[in-house]
Design a protein around this motif. Structure first.
Motif, short mmCIF file in Angstrom:
data_model
loop_
_atom_site.label_atom_id
_atom_site.label_comp_id
_atom_site.label_asym_id
_atom_site.label_seq_id
_atom_site.Cartn_x
_atom_site.Cartn_y
_atom_site.Cartn_z
N TYR A 133 43.27 43.72 53.31
CA TYR A 133 42.81 45.10 53.62
C TYR A 133 42.90 46.15 52.38
O TYR A 133 43.93 46.42 51.66
CB TYR A 133 43.99 45.55 54.58
N GLY A 134 41.70 47.08 52.24
CA GLY A 134 41.62 47.75 51.33
C GLY A 134 40.50 47.57 50.43
O GLY A 134 39.72 47.03 50.73
N ASN A 135 40.49 48.31 49.23
CA ASN A 135 39.52 48.30 48.28
C ASN A 135 40.22 47.67 46.97
O ASN A 135 41.14 47.82 46.65
CB ASN A 135 39.00 49.97 47.81
N TRP A 136 39.15 46.85 46.35
CA TRP A 136 39.55 46.30 45.00
C TRP A 136 38.20 46.20 44.04
O TRP A 136 36.96 46.04 44.70
CB TRP A 136 39.78 44.54 45.37
N VAL A 137 38.36 46.37 42.81
CA VAL A 137 37.59 46.40 42.00
C VAL A 137 37.90 45.54 40.72
O VAL A 137 38.92 45.11 40.60
CB VAL A 137 37.32 47.90 41.66
N SER A 138 36.62 45.39 40.07
CA SER A 138 36.95 44.60 38.72
C SER A 138 37.64 45.29 37.68
O SER A 138 37.79 46.34 37.41
CB SER A 138 35.66 44.24 38.07
N LYS A 139 38.40 44.49 36.97
CA LYS A 139 39.24 44.92 35.99
C LYS A 139 38.53 45.19 34.51
O LYS A 139 38.97 45.75 33.69
CB LYS A 139 40.54 44.19 35.65
N ARG A 140 37.34 44.52 34.22
CA ARG A 140 36.57 44.32 33.30
C ARG A 140 34.93 44.15 33.50
O ARG A 140 34.86 43.74 34.85
CB ARG A 140 37.03 43.43 32.18
N CYS A 141 34.35 44.06 32.54
CA CYS A 141 33.07 43.75 32.78
C CYS A 141 33.00 42.06 32.85
O CYS A 141 33.52 41.51 32.02
CB CYS A 141 31.96 43.84 31.74
N GLU A 142 32.57 41.44 33.64
CA GLU A 142 32.68 40.00 34.09
C GLU A 142 31.35 39.29 33.68
O GLU A 142 30.29 39.81 33.84
CB GLU A 142 32.96 39.75 35.63
N VAL A 143 31.63 38.19 33.22
CA VAL A 143 30.45 37.24 32.73
C VAL A 143 30.48 36.09 33.45
O VAL A 143 31.52 35.38 33.93
CB VAL A 143 30.70 36.73 31.24
N ARG A 144 29.30 35.66 33.99
CA ARG A 144 28.94 34.42 34.75
C ARG A 144 28.06 33.64 34.15
O ARG A 144 27.10 34.03 33.45
CB ARG A 144 28.61 34.78 36.18
#
Length: 489
Positions: A302-313
């Motif tokens: 429950y709630g909001n979650w965001v990236s900690k860094r620019c992610e590479v795929r």
């Protein structure tokens, strides 16, 4: 969960953001540590970005905490990347890591100024790295070459191994490894705990590393980031990224990395709060690091979650993510902001998805993990640069919004066309997911979800469910309001 699994799926759009070979005039001369090289440096002001991140959220949420944390990735820190990187030094894991399999491990890599290296990989029986199983000591030489043609911001390198040693830490583990080695290389000697054995040495005809699916292909791709905080100009942290490991164990030895593993921390610059870094830094082959015992955190999505860094795929994709989980309704939202550069300054397009997820069930495959089934039923797309807008408009047929109707920065609902064929996504779509909840050294809640298959396929069947994780998302708000209905600009 359907999400940033666009690597390998963006059949049409990939042609529009493939990275050209780096040229010197676009770099900045780095002189840090007296080792000149060409590097990236993120600016404070983004004059060339056609659609800013705050506009993609809409005015209603412009000042909330989650938006601030994602925006901070764009202009709150300065990141310099030396190419080729000067990686001489000692680098260690900052947490217990999970590789596909699953395998639980910590790493301690020494790189010398004369190009030789000594890498220690410690493997464990548990997901908190408290019960050492065995360790590998790998020695060889490493030669960074040129900027990667495939992964923008990375450096290609060549490596040569000289020997690989094995030490097991219990009799049952020694017996288990012996069975594997007997099958792979005809090993007949009995392995004993706490004794070192050569699995391979340069010039030998026998290679026993196959039995452990061992590979150091990760050394073919490097990236070293130096992070500066404008408010603390005297402080910086150095992180070393080495190439990713193929999600199929049998493919590891032949795979050339197109992404990265979790970063290793320079022991001279890591945060004082990183107790794990300290424990690993003093370990050796016969004294493996034993991390503090702890219990798994209960999984509360429950709630909001965001990236900690620019992610590479893998597949030349750079992105940031924002997940919203609604309380008591099993409804989720995913917002994915894709970029053309490895520090996420130049957006190409964004996707907002919405659907439902099943109640979680403890995983019997990955210790500490929880299994979910996610379904995507609604999706909106926003082109955020001219090239992507043009490519969406020339895509034939009405299988990605209304043909020829795409405008820069204007969000379009593609639910009526059952998704977006240009992005390789069909609706409704179901994926089998794996989640895990952890905590960083500062006590912040972290959410990990399953690593995408390296081959670009979708985990749309139970047997394709991930056995390792993507970079973590950090908890940013307990509110359940989402962004799905907010206009793009």
């Amino acid at each position: 969960m359907w999400q940033d699994g666009l690597a390998g799926e963006c059949k049409v759009l990939q042609a529009g953001w493939q990275t050209p070979r780096p040229v010197r005039r676009k770099g900045r001369l780095c002189t840090a540590n007296k080792h000149p090289g060409w590097c990236e440096k993120s600016p404070h002001k983004l004059k060339s970005t056609p659609v800013q991140l705050d506009k993609s959220y809409g005015k209603l949420y412009k000042h909330n905490q989650c938006h601030y944390m994602l925006k901070h990735l764009q202009d709150g820190e300065q990141i310099s990347v030396q190419m080729p990187p000067d990686i001489a030094g000692h680098w260690v894991s900052e947490s217990c890591e999970v590789r596909p399999g699953p395998e639980f491990l910590t790493r301690s890599y020494h790189f010398s100024s004369n190009r030789t290296f000594q890498a220690l990989q410690f493997y464990y029986r548990d997901n908190h790295c408290t019960k050492p199983s065995y360790a590998l000591l790998i020695e060889g030489s490493l030669h960074p070459r040129q900027a990667s043609w495939l992964v923008r911001g990375g450096t290609e390198s060549d490596y040569q191994l000289s020997r690989v040693l094995l030490v097991s830490y219990s009799l049952p583990v020694a017996k288990d490894i012996q069975v594997k080695l007997e099958m792979s290389c005809g090993l007949t000697e009995h392995l004993q705990p706490d004794l070192s054995y050569e699995l391979w040495v340069e010039g030998s005809d026998r290679d026993c590393t196959h039995g452990l699916d061992f590979s150091m292909q990760e050394l073919q791709l490097l990236r070293m980031e130096r992070r500066f905080r404008p408010s603390e100009t005297a402080r910086h942290a150095e992180e070393l990224f080495v190439g990713d490991v193929h999600t199929e164990r049998t493919q590891r030895r032949n795979y050339r990395p197109t992404g990265y593993q979790p970063p290793l921390q320079n022991i001279k610059t890591y945060e004082n709060s990183c107790n794990t870094c300290q424990i690993i830094s003093v370990a050796d082959l016969h004294h493996p690091p034993v991390l503090p015992s702890r219990t798994d955190h209960p999984l509360r999505l429950y709630g909001n979650w965001v990236s900690k860094r620019c992610e590479v795929r893998p597949g030349v994709l750079f992105l940031t993510r924002h997940f919203v989980f609604h309380k008591d309704s099993n409804i989720w939202e995913g917002h994915y902001y894709h970029y053309s550069d490895p520090v996420c300054r130049h957006p190409t397009f964004s996707i907002s998805a919405k659907g439902q997820y099943s109640p979680g069930v403890p995983s019997t495959t990955v210790m500490g993990g929880t299994e979910y089934t996610f379904t995507v039923t609604q999706m909106k797309v926003t082109p955020m640069d001219v090239a992507t807008t043009s490519l969406l408009n020339v895509f034939s047929g009405d299988e990605c919004g209304k043909h020829g109707s795409w405008k820069l920065g204007v969000q379009q609902d593609v639910t009526p066309t059952l998704g977006c064929a240009a992005l390789g996504i069909r609706l409704p779509h179901t994926e089998y997911e794996l989640f895990y909840m952890g905590q960083d050294s500062a006590g912040h809640r972290l959410l990990f979800n399953g690593q995408r298959p390296t081959n670009g396929s979708s985990p749309d069947q139970p047997h394709k469910r991930a056995t390792s994780y993507q970079p973590p998302l950090i908890h940013c708000s307990s509110g359940q309001k989402g962004l799905y209905t907010v206009p793009a600009i």
